[in-house]
Design an enzyme around this catalytic site. Structure first.
Site, PDB file in Angstrom:
ATOM      1  N   ALA A  31      56.078  41.045  40.630  1.00  0.00           N
ATOM      2  CA  ALA A  31      56.965  40.341  39.705  1.00  0.00           C
ATOM      3  C   ALA A  31      57.916  41.316  39.017  1.00  0.00           C
ATOM      4  CB  ALA A  31      56.145  39.573  38.660  1.00  0.00           C
TER       5      ALA A  31
ATOM      6  N   ASN B 251      47.438  44.572  40.443  1.00  0.00           N
ATOM      7  CA  ASN B 251      46.746  43.589  41.277  1.00  0.00           C
ATOM      8  C   ASN B 251      47.569  43.234  42.506  1.00  0.00           C
ATOM      9  OD1 ASN B 251      44.361  43.341  39.887  1.00  0.00           O
ATOM     10  ND2 ASN B 251      44.979  41.550  38.714  1.00  0.00           N
TER      11      ASN B 251
ATOM     12  N   ALA C 249      46.555  42.628  46.686  1.00  0.00           N
ATOM     13  CA  ALA C 249      46.589  41.251  47.200  1.00  0.00           C
ATOM     14  C   ALA C 249      46.426  41.269  48.718  1.00  0.00           C
ATOM     15  CB  ALA C 249      47.898  40.580  46.814  1.00  0.00           C
TER      16      ALA C 249
ATOM     17  N   ALA D 298      45.535  38.418  51.217  1.00  0.00           N
ATOM     18  CA  ALA D 298      45.882  37.402  52.209  1.00  0.00           C
ATOM     19  C   ALA D 298      47.377  37.255  52.425  1.00  0.00           C
ATOM     20  CB  ALA D 298      45.273  36.067  51.811  1.00  0.00           C
ATOM     21  N   GLY D 299      48.121  36.789  51.429  1.00  0.00           N
ATOM     22  CA  GLY D 299      49.538  36.615  51.715  1.00  0.00           C
ATOM     23  C   GLY D 299      50.264  35.825  50.660  1.00  0.00           C
TER      24      GLY D 299
ATOM     25  N   ARG E 243      39.126  26.886  45.468  1.00  0.00           N
ATOM     26  CA  ARG E 243      38.241  27.958  45.014  1.00  0.00           C
ATOM     27  C   ARG E 243      37.253  27.523  43.940  1.00  0.00           C
ATOM     28  NH1 ARG E 243      42.620  32.982  44.976  1.00  0.00           N
ATOM     29  NH2 ARG E 243      42.705  33.192  47.243  1.00  0.00           N
TER      30      ARG E 243
ATOM     31  N   LEU F 228      51.664  35.110  44.644  1.00  0.00           N
ATOM     32  CA  LEU F 228      52.737  36.013  45.060  1.00  0.00           C
ATOM     33  C   LEU F 228      54.073  35.273  45.112  1.00  0.00           C
ATOM     34  CD1 LEU F 228      51.206  38.377  47.780  1.00  0.00           C
ATOM     35  CD2 LEU F 228      51.152  38.531  45.291  1.00  0.00           C
TER      36      LEU F 228
END
Length: 466
Positions: free
Chosen positions: A12, A38, A42, A44-45, A250, A348
């Protein structure tokens, strides 16, 4: 020219820096190292609804469903509809994705990945371009916001006042305030608490996402990406029982695992049927190998860990806080995009969109800090952070109840620690106590159902307002 101080070197912050620099503004990024973010870890995507067969409507629907309809629908549309802009932004930087996968809660394989180390590759690309753009980098600890009469004038870095026309908080969330987390140890939420103390509202602090498949080993706590379950890994108990749909959102999966542990059962991730695990998930394979585990042969012990905070500094659609000249983006901000539970890999997307959007906001408004004297500086000591982490884990964890939350609030009173962290922790506990329902990541065993009367955000300014 506007002088902008961006606190945080994650996706960001770096996106905002590039977007502002391209508009001719003077940009300074204050960070503690890109590997401490963080974003860097990251796995996965990034969720982008740009492929044939997918649509923004489907992506919005999935996001709202995951967020248990506590999301601000206008904000969700604003972020999701910019998927093409985000993809084009990455292409302009020379970044290429290797594939797309399905994760829990998604109705389409829209999660774009790079070697399951997506964050690392994005961060390195952004950082390289930022250096080439002449952006100023200050490696140091941003201790405190310089705020007077609810107007931001900059930040104190290692005790030194740095003045800016606009100050952007991009420090990430506060999952580090929980005992078990795989995130950056720096993500305790110092500046989130600081902003609250200096007049900013926080929003939805009670909503903390626990990642279902944390790995607690001898070398610390790590994260096993949801993409591993997307690739076919199953969750089983020690006696081989499958007990949950692995691709549910989740909150559902984390709670199912937690309840199994209360029965005295151990839970494992069975990835033995995934071909070429080492190539597909190199980062995960590496830390498992250090622990003596081979995913092609061994079951992987897992347990839920604090992972992502939906709550943060309250902002509007344009990432402005209610403190003049103070902005917040990424996980540090909360404007209703995630609702009660973040949809996997939407974070993301939010990082990039908020970075691009805040740059437009600052360019449009051209804020000025003005002259200021005697900006207060406190020089707080961190103190007993571990006690805070124990209290939040034990009293505001995966399954909550009124008695436990009240106990946590009482225990908090005697902890000697940075008052900003104490205030933030109290906000989590008090808003979790006030929300007498179960919704998304917030589960109250004494109020196990969703209640229509609570379909609204909470705000905290030293007192929970729900």
């Amino acid at each position: 020219m506007v002088s902008v101080g961006i606190i945080g070197g994650g996706i960001a912050g770096l996106t905002a820096a590039l977007a502002l620099s391209s508009r001719g503004h003077e940009v300074t990024v204050i960070h503690a190292g890109i590997e401490a973010t963080n974003s860097y870890w990251a796995q996965a995507g990034i969720a982008l609804s740009i492929l044939e067969g997918d649509s923004p409507e489907l992506h919005v629907s999935d996001t709202m469903r995951a967020g248990r309809y506590l999301n601000d629908e206008e904000v969700v549309w604003n972020v999701v509809s910019k998927s093409s802009e985000v993809y084009d932004f990455f292409l302009s930087l020379g970044l290429k994705f290797e594939g797309n996968e399905t994760e829990g809660g998604h109705s389409f394989p829209r999660v774009f990945t790079i070697k399951n180390e997506t964050g690392k590759h994005i961060i390195k690309t952004l950082y390289l371009h930022a250096e080439e753009s002449g952006i100023n980098f200050v490696k140091g600890w941003a201790e405190e916001l310089a705020v007077r009469h609810k107007r931001a004038h900059g930040v104190f870095v290692d005790g030194e006042f740095m003045k800016f026309d606009a100050t952007v908080i991009a420090t990430g969330g506060f999952a580090g305030l929980f005992k078990y987390t795989a995130g950056s140890p720096l993500n305790l939420g110092f500046l989130i608490g600081d902003a609250i103390m200096k007049g900013a509202f926080a929003r939805d602090l009670e909503f903390v996402q626990f990642h279902p498949t944390g790995f607690i080993g001898s070398n610390g706590t790590k994260l096993i990406s949801e993409a591993v379950r997307g690739a076919g890994a199953k969750l089983v108990t020690e006696d081989g029982e499958r007990f949950v749909d692995e691709l549910s959102t989740r909150d559902i999966v984390a709670r199912a695992i937690y309840l199994k542990t209360l029965e005295g059962k151990r839970v494992f991730l069975d990835a033995r049927d995934i071909t070429d695990f080492r190539r597909r998930f190199p980062q995960i394979y590496a830390f498992l190998a250090k622990e003596g585990l081979d995913p092609s042969k061994d079951l992987i012990p897992v347990s839920p860990i604090a992972h992502y905070t939906m709550g943060g500094i309250a902002t509007d659609l344009w990432y402005r806080t209610n403190v003049k000249n103070l902005y917040a983006i990424g996980e540090a901000a909360s404007n209703g995009f995630h609702g009660a539970n973040r949809l996997a890999s939407n974070s993301l997307l939010e990082c990039v969109v908020s970075g691009l959007e805040v740059a437009r906001t600052i360019a449009r408004e051209r804020p000025r800090a003005g002259e200021v004297r005697d900006v207060p500086y406190h020089g707080y000591e961190a103190g007993d952070v571990e006690s805070l982490r124990e209290i939040l884990w034990n009293h505001a964890g995966i399954v909550r109840n009124g008695r436990g939350l009240k106990e946590g609030i009482k225990k908090l009173e005697s902890v000697e620690t940075d008052p900003r962290l104490k205030l933030l922790a109290r906000g989590v506990l008090e808003c979790a106590l006030a929300r007498e329902e179960s919704r998304g990541s917030h589960y109250r065993e004494d109020f196990p159902l969703v209640r229509k009367t609570y379909q609204r955000p909470s705000f905290f300014d030293g007192r929970c307002r729900l």
